[in-house]
Design an enzyme around this catalytic site. Structure first.
Site, short mmCIF file in Angstrom:
data_model
loop_
_atom_site.label_atom_id
_atom_site.label_comp_id
_atom_site.label_asym_id
_atom_site.label_seq_id
_atom_site.Cartn_x
_atom_site.Cartn_y
_atom_site.Cartn_z
N GLY A 274 0.79 -1.22 0.00
CA GLY A 274 0.00 0.00 0.00
C GLY A 274 0.82 1.27 0.00
O GLY A 274 0.40 2.30 -0.55
N ASN A 275 2.04 1.22 0.60
CA ASN A 275 2.88 2.42 0.64
C ASN A 275 3.41 2.80 -0.73
O ASN A 275 3.93 3.89 -0.92
CB ASN A 275 4.05 2.23 1.61
CG ASN A 275 4.99 1.11 1.18
OD1 ASN A 275 4.56 0.08 0.68
ND2 ASN A 275 6.28 1.32 1.38
N LYS B 56 -13.52 -9.95 5.29
CA LYS B 56 -12.79 -8.78 4.79
C LYS B 56 -13.68 -7.54 4.81
O LYS B 56 -14.64 -7.45 4.04
CB LYS B 56 -12.31 -9.06 3.36
CG LYS B 56 -11.28 -8.10 2.84
CD LYS B 56 -9.91 -8.44 3.37
CE LYS B 56 -8.82 -7.64 2.67
NZ LYS B 56 -7.49 -7.96 3.18
N LYS C 105 -3.62 -9.69 -2.79
CA LYS C 105 -2.73 -9.42 -3.92
C LYS C 105 -1.49 -10.30 -3.91
O LYS C 105 -0.94 -10.64 -4.97
CB LYS C 105 -2.32 -7.95 -3.95
CG LYS C 105 -1.30 -7.59 -2.89
CD LYS C 105 -0.77 -6.20 -3.00
CE LYS C 105 0.37 -5.95 -2.03
NZ LYS C 105 0.16 -6.50 -0.66
N LYS D 55 1.90 -12.66 2.98
CA LYS D 55 3.15 -12.49 2.25
C LYS D 55 4.04 -13.72 2.44
O LYS D 55 4.60 -14.26 1.48
CB LYS D 55 3.87 -11.22 2.72
CG LYS D 55 3.13 -9.94 2.40
CD LYS D 55 3.77 -8.73 3.04
CE LYS D 55 3.09 -7.44 2.63
NZ LYS D 55 1.63 -7.42 2.86
#
Length: 315
Positions: free
Chosen positions: A12-13, A131, A215, A277
């Protein structure tokens, strides 16, 4: 000479700076800076594809649609996802074009593929949506939405009620053949927000569903399908840590899949943050001999590829 093929998952950053106004103009400014770092990877002779998140962006699109419901009909969630893929991809195309010119790689085109991801209606996630998406509502508003639209609504940490949707695992990339054809000549921006979740009917047609795909799982699936050498997951931290933010925090230079599984079982990685991740990295490494996954910060990406920093996940 190509050093290797990489699928890059952007955190997101890479799209929005903390504390900055959530405007399209501010996003483009951040994306331009992000693109400078990504272009350095291309300049180092790697072939890449980009995957990005869309959480705040799709939430704002959904909020705008719900706010204007007395004027225009609200948009389905899958359509909001497609819209977010388009405008984030557009910004990445602009940012990458400018950055590639700076590193003398301006001949490489950048294109966004609005991407559908096949999911299974039997995925357990559909039985337990978790979510949160969109705005906060009062309990009365939540009950009405639940009755009128069959939304699943849950109270969110005392802040109000929000709609929650499933987060299924992607099974197949609908546009994979197109991405394969483009790979050798084009940088593809792919599966924004994890892709648009769709189910397949008996006649072969697809239907969008209200769900969110992580993602990192989408990036891992593309990395497997293309047969790349490295899955590069970029986030806000330089290395993966165990005992995160505790006095005995330890940053990891490398971990085997076996070690990673142990750390997952011990609860070192937060769901919705580092856990997906690490799980995506493990799955990729297990998919073939010699595969490597790296988790590091956007700003250290080139150094991580050179083995100077980051956390490498190996077999």
């Amino acid at each position: 000479m190509c050093k290797g093929k990489i699928v890059i998952a952007l955190g997101g950053n890479a799209l929005q700076a903390f504390g900055s106004p959530p405007t399209a103009e501010c996003q483009l400014e951040v994306v331009r800076k992000t693109s400078d770092y990504i272009a350095q990877i291309v300049a180092s002779d790697y072939e890449i594809a980009l995957v990005h998140g869309n959480g705040p962006q799709v939430g704002r699109i959904l909020l705008a649609s719900e706010t204007a419901k007395e004027v225009v009909p609200p948009l389905p969630f899958d359509v909001c996802g497609a819209m977010s893929q388009g405008y984030i991809g557009y910004h990445l195309q602009q940012g990458m074009h400018e950055a590639l010119v700076k590193v003398k790689k301006g001949h490489i085109p950048v294109i966004t593929v609005v991407t559908q991801m096949l999911v299974d209606y039997d995925d357990p996630a559909f039985q337990e949506p978790t979510k949160p998406i969109g705005p906060f509502y009062s309990e009365e508003e939540a009950q009405k939405l639940s009755a009128d639209k069959k939304y699943v609504m849950k109270e969110d940490s005392g802040r109000g009620w929000r709609r929650v949707v499933p987060s299924p695992i992607p099974k197949r990339i609908v546009e994979i053949d197109t991405i394969r054809r483009l790979w050798d000549s084009t940088i593809v921006v792919f599966a924004g927000g994890g892709g648009i979740p769709v189910v397949e009917h008996e006649d072969g047609s697809y239907e969008g569903v209200a769900a969110v795909i992580d993602k990192d799982y989408a990036a891992e699936l593309l990395a497997e399908e293309i047969g790349v050498d490295t899955l590069l997951i970029l986030t806000e931290v330089e290395k993966v840590s165990i005992n995160y933010k505790k006095p005995d925090q330890r940053d990891l230079d490398e971990m085997t899949v076996r070690e990673a599984k142990q750390y997952v079982e011990e609860g070192h990685f937060a769901p919705g943050s580092m856990l997906p991740k690490v799980q995506a990295a493990m799955k990729f490494v297990e998919s073939g001999t010699g595969k490597t996954a790296i988790i590091t910060s956007l700003y250290k990406a080139v150094d991580a590829l050179d083995g100077k920093t980051g956390t490498r996940i190996v077999g």
